[in-house]
Design a protein around this motif. Structure first.
Motif, mmCIF file in Angstrom:
data_model
loop_
_atom_site.group_PDB
_atom_site.id
_atom_site.type_symbol
_atom_site.label_atom_id
_atom_site.label_comp_id
_atom_site.label_asym_id
_atom_site.label_seq_id
_atom_site.Cartn_x
_atom_site.Cartn_y
_atom_site.Cartn_z
ATOM 1 N N GLU A 146 62.385 47.560 23.371
ATOM 2 C CA GLU A 146 62.115 47.537 21.744
ATOM 3 C C GLU A 146 61.098 46.310 21.475
ATOM 4 O O GLU A 146 60.593 46.346 20.583
ATOM 5 N N ARG A 149 57.988 48.243 21.698
ATOM 6 C CA ARG A 149 57.829 49.069 20.422
ATOM 7 C C ARG A 149 57.245 48.244 19.177
ATOM 8 O O ARG A 149 56.423 48.632 18.518
ATOM 9 N N SER A 156 55.742 47.633 8.612
ATOM 10 C CA SER A 156 56.911 48.159 7.730
ATOM 11 C C SER A 156 58.033 48.854 8.583
ATOM 12 O O SER A 156 58.989 48.976 7.847
ATOM 13 N N LEU A 157 57.982 48.891 9.860
ATOM 14 C CA LEU A 157 59.014 49.500 10.684
ATOM 15 C C LEU A 157 59.575 48.453 11.255
ATOM 16 O O LEU A 157 60.731 48.669 12.244
ATOM 17 N N HIS A 158 59.334 47.191 11.392
ATOM 18 C CA HIS A 158 59.674 45.816 12.356
ATOM 19 C C HIS A 158 61.095 45.794 11.714
ATOM 20 O O HIS A 158 61.949 45.320 12.580
ATOM 21 N N SER A 159 61.520 46.032 10.565
ATOM 22 C CA SER A 159 62.790 45.570 10.049
ATOM 23 C C SER A 159 63.711 46.681 10.691
ATOM 24 O O SER A 159 65.118 46.353 10.756
ATOM 25 N N THR A 160 63.420 47.862 11.248
ATOM 26 C CA THR A 160 64.255 48.647 11.907
ATOM 27 C C THR A 160 64.619 48.143 13.274
ATOM 28 O O THR A 160 65.455 48.750 13.865
ATOM 29 N N ILE A 161 63.643 47.305 13.895
ATOM 30 C CA ILE A 161 63.866 46.829 15.413
ATOM 31 C C ILE A 161 64.415 45.465 15.291
ATOM 32 O O ILE A 161 65.327 45.140 16.372
ATOM 33 N N LYS A 162 64.391 44.645 14.470
ATOM 34 C CA LYS A 162 64.699 43.476 14.740
ATOM 35 C C LYS A 162 66.015 43.208 14.735
ATOM 36 O O LYS A 162 66.550 42.431 15.438
ATOM 37 N N PRO A 163 66.665 43.749 13.935
ATOM 38 C CA PRO A 163 68.312 43.698 13.843
ATOM 39 C C PRO A 163 68.726 43.953 15.424
ATOM 40 O O PRO A 163 69.832 43.410 15.838
ATOM 41 N N MET A 164 68.104 45.198 15.799
ATOM 42 C CA MET A 164 68.701 45.717 17.019
ATOM 43 C C MET A 164 68.230 44.724 18.203
ATOM 44 O O MET A 164 69.295 44.172 19.075
#
Length: 210
Positions: A146, A149, A156-164
């Motif tokens: 992750e 990635r 714009s897609l970092h917010s989908t990875i940071k919580p993980m």
């Protein structure tokens, strides 16, 4: 009359995030391996050949856990030593220089001189610890993927990875805490080293050298 005295072999292991530095005393053998499953297996193959009296590794809190467990599963005499005790021993014998090789050598010397009690892990805890280590390694691998990635994906897609990443970090921390508790709860004898013993060893060593 040819009599061959059996040497007391003590192995010092200095733990790093990615590497284990290992010194075998008094044979003055030094080698390094990666701090992963393959590296640990390779290290134990070498160590077993010398039939050590004890293998000493500092209790860092997490980095040493896979090695400690591997020794327990292989029925090798492992000591998870208090770093404060090793530091005091270093001061008592006048050791100041610090690098990976000297640290491993110092840990082995500490084991030979102080002869700390072995860390004995209850058999029923070994399987659970093994499962926890495997799961920790899985999470670390996922965490690395992750992180890679997030380096290539648009912001714009970092917010989908940071919580993980946050969730995985929390789970890894929980697993490491469970491992520490399992080891500490399993100790049959707590390592207790009176200060006078450290200084007595230092004085004796100096007398032998003079």
């Amino acid at each position: 009359m040819n009599t061959k005295m059996k040497q007391s072999i003590n192995v010092g292991v200095d733990t790093g995030k990615t590497q284990l530095d290992i010194h075998i005393r008094p044979l003055d053998l030094f080698f390094s391996v990666e701090n992963n499953d393959k590296g640990i297996k390779d290290a134990l193959k070498v160590i077993k050949k010398h039939q050590p009296e004890r293998i000493i590794i500092e209790a860092t809190g997490r980095l040493e856990m896979p090695f400690v467990l591997a020794c327990a599963e292989a029925d090798l005499p492992i000591v998870r030593a208090n770093p404060v005790h090793i530091k005091r021993f270093a001061g008592a014998i006048g050791r100041r220089a610090k690098n990976d090789r000297l640290d491993a050598e110092l840990i082995a010397h500490y084991g030979e001189a102080i002869q700390p009690s072995l860390t004995v892990i209850k058999a029923e805890n070994i399987r659970l610890m093994s499962d926890l280590v495997i799961r920790r390694n899985q999470l670390l691998s996922m965490q690395t993927m992750e992180k890679n990635r997030i380096q290539v994906l648009p912001k714009s897609l970092h917010s989908t990875i940071k919580p993980m990443l946050t969730a995985m970090k929390n789970q890894i921390t929980k697993i490491e805490s469970k491992l520490i508790k399992l080891i500490e709860d399993s100790l049959s004898i707590k390592e207790k080293i009176p200060f006078y013993k450290v200084y007595l060893v230092s004085e004796t060593s100096q007398q032998r050298q003079s």
